[in-house]
Design a protein around this motif. Structure first.
Motif, PDB file in Angstrom:
ATOM      1  N   UNK A 237      45.877 -25.783  -4.600  1.00  0.00           N
ATOM      2  CA  UNK A 237      44.908 -24.874  -5.204  1.00  0.00           C
ATOM      3  C   UNK A 237      43.542 -25.288  -4.675  1.00  0.00           C
ATOM      4  N   UNK A 238      42.789 -24.330  -4.167  1.00  0.00           N
ATOM      5  CA  UNK A 238      41.489 -24.633  -3.584  1.00  0.00           C
ATOM      6  C   UNK A 238      40.364 -24.366  -4.575  1.00  0.00           C
ATOM      7  N   UNK A 239      39.423 -25.297  -4.645  1.00  0.00           N
ATOM      8  CA  UNK A 239      38.221 -25.106  -5.457  1.00  0.00           C
ATOM      9  C   UNK A 239      37.349 -24.035  -4.827  1.00  0.00           C
TER      10      UNK A 239
ATOM     11  N   UNK B 210      37.388 -21.364  -1.256  1.00  0.00           N
ATOM     12  CA  UNK B 210      38.166 -20.860  -0.130  1.00  0.00           C
ATOM     13  C   UNK B 210      37.289 -20.901   1.123  1.00  0.00           C
ATOM     14  N   UNK B 211      37.197 -22.096   1.718  1.00  0.00           N
ATOM     15  CA  UNK B 211      36.396 -22.284   2.926  1.00  0.00           C
ATOM     16  C   UNK B 211      37.305 -22.758   4.056  1.00  0.00           C
ATOM     17  N   UNK B 212      36.789 -22.706   5.256  1.00  0.00           N
ATOM     18  CA  UNK B 212      37.558 -23.179   6.412  1.00  0.00           C
ATOM     19  C   UNK B 212      37.933 -24.654   6.247  1.00  0.00           C
ATOM     20  N   UNK B 213      37.001 -25.452   5.775  1.00  0.00           N
ATOM     21  CA  UNK B 213      37.265 -26.889   5.617  1.00  0.00           C
ATOM     22  C   UNK B 213      38.300 -27.126   4.521  1.00  0.00           C
ATOM     23  N   UNK B 214      38.165 -26.443   3.381  1.00  0.00           N
ATOM     24  CA  UNK B 214      39.144 -26.606   2.298  1.00  0.00           C
ATOM     25  C   UNK B 214      40.536 -26.186   2.742  1.00  0.00           C
ATOM     26  N   UNK B 215      40.630 -25.094   3.495  1.00  0.00           N
ATOM     27  CA  UNK B 215      41.932 -24.661   4.005  1.00  0.00           C
ATOM     28  C   UNK B 215      42.497 -25.670   4.994  1.00  0.00           C
ATOM     29  N   UNK B 216      41.641 -26.287   5.788  1.00  0.00           N
ATOM     30  CA  UNK B 216      42.079 -27.331   6.722  1.00  0.00           C
ATOM     31  C   UNK B 216      42.618 -28.540   5.952  1.00  0.00           C
TER      32      UNK B 216
ATOM     33  N   UNK C 160      42.243 -29.063  -4.744  1.00  0.00           N
ATOM     34  CA  UNK C 160      41.494 -29.639  -3.624  1.00  0.00           C
ATOM     35  C   UNK C 160      40.063 -29.130  -3.607  1.00  0.00           C
ATOM     36  N   UNK C 161      39.134 -30.047  -3.359  1.00  0.00           N
ATOM     37  CA  UNK C 161      37.753 -29.667  -3.075  1.00  0.00           C
ATOM     38  C   UNK C 161      37.296 -30.490  -1.876  1.00  0.00           C
ATOM     39  N   UNK C 162      36.741 -29.829  -0.879  1.00  0.00           N
ATOM     40  CA  UNK C 162      36.208 -30.506   0.299  1.00  0.00           C
ATOM     41  C   UNK C 162      34.719 -30.203   0.384  1.00  0.00           C
TER      42      UNK C 162
ATOM     43  N   UNK D  57      33.243 -35.569   1.783  1.00  0.00           N
ATOM     44  CA  UNK D  57      34.037 -35.967   0.620  1.00  0.00           C
ATOM     45  C   UNK D  57      35.172 -34.991   0.376  1.00  0.00           C
ATOM     46  N   UNK D  58      36.341 -35.559   0.041  1.00  0.00           N
ATOM     47  CA  UNK D  58      37.488 -34.775  -0.412  1.00  0.00           C
ATOM     48  C   UNK D  58      37.827 -35.264  -1.817  1.00  0.00           C
ATOM     49  N   UNK D  59      37.941 -34.338  -2.761  1.00  0.00           N
ATOM     50  CA  UNK D  59      38.397 -34.691  -4.101  1.00  0.00           C
ATOM     51  C   UNK D  59      39.737 -34.005  -4.329  1.00  0.00           C
ATOM     52  N   UNK D  60      40.605 -34.701  -5.038  1.00  0.00           N
ATOM     53  CA  UNK D  60      41.959 -34.216  -5.257  1.00  0.00           C
ATOM     54  C   UNK D  60      42.360 -34.518  -6.697  1.00  0.00           C
ATOM     55  N   UNK D  61      42.747 -33.494  -7.406  1.00  0.00           N
ATOM     56  CA  UNK D  61      43.270 -33.655  -8.760  1.00  0.00           C
ATOM     57  C   UNK D  61      44.685 -33.116  -8.795  1.00  0.00           C
TER      58      UNK D  61
END
Length: 180
Positions: free
Chosen positions: A47-49, A51-57, A84-86, A129-133
């Motif tokens: 699940x993306x925080x 919807x960006x190119x980096x988050x999808x990557x 996910x949040x990037x 930074x990458x955050x993951x919950x």
């Protein structure tokens, strides 16, 4: 006896010296909060925080890495959700990913700072930074949270993502319970 103690002291000295050398080359900082054990090989979705190119990557890299470690990707499943949040600037405050507001119920709190700058972590400028919950789809209960920062000011998110995700999954494996 003295020879044995001398060898033990030499080994301890070498062991403490080696991580320092490795840390100088690794500007990543990882913080993890685990609320319990995660079943090995569990099904998951992402699940993306944003919807960006980096988050999808990050999501794509995470899917590949988790699948390689025995997890099963099942979109719209009933298993775990990896939120996910990037953040390519790394400067926004993100208390949510680590559950900073309520860490009293966490079973494991780990912070690994591989940046040997000697600065307080409150004043370190962030790079990427990458955050993951991770939470259970059915109950909504968080089981694991992490944040990893690449503190290099010129960190390229596209090339930094894979080693960062690998560190996250390595840390996650410490919270797995056997399915046997």
């Amino acid at each position: 006896m003295r020879l044995g103690l001398g060898m033990a002291a030499a080994l301890m000295l070498m062991a403490t010296a080696m991580p320092t050398a490795a840390r100088a080359d690794d500007p990543m900082r990882l913080a993890v909060v685990s609320y319990g054990k995660i079943p090995a090989g569990a099904s998951f979705e992402t699940e993306l925080f944003q919807n960006t190119e980096i988050s999808n990557h990050v999501a794509s890299t995470l899917k590949d890495t988790l699948t390689a470690h025995g997890f099963r990707y099942e979109p719209d499943g009933r298993g775990l959700v990896f939120a996910i949040n990037a953040d390519p600037t790394g400067r926004g405050e993100s208390d949510q990913a680590l559950g900073i507001t309520d860490q009293n119920n966490g079973q494991v709190h780990i912070t690994i700072d591989t940046n040997d700058t000697g600065q307080s972590t409150d004043t370190i400028a962030r790079g990427y930074r990458i955050t993951l919950g991770i939470y259970e789809r059915e109950s909504g209960r968080y089981v694991w949270r992490a944040e990893i920062n690449d503190l290099k000011p010129d960190a390229d998110p596209m090339t930094a993502t894979k080693p960062m995700v690998e560190k996250l999954v390595t840390a996650l494996e410490k919270s797995l319970k056997s399915t046997e």
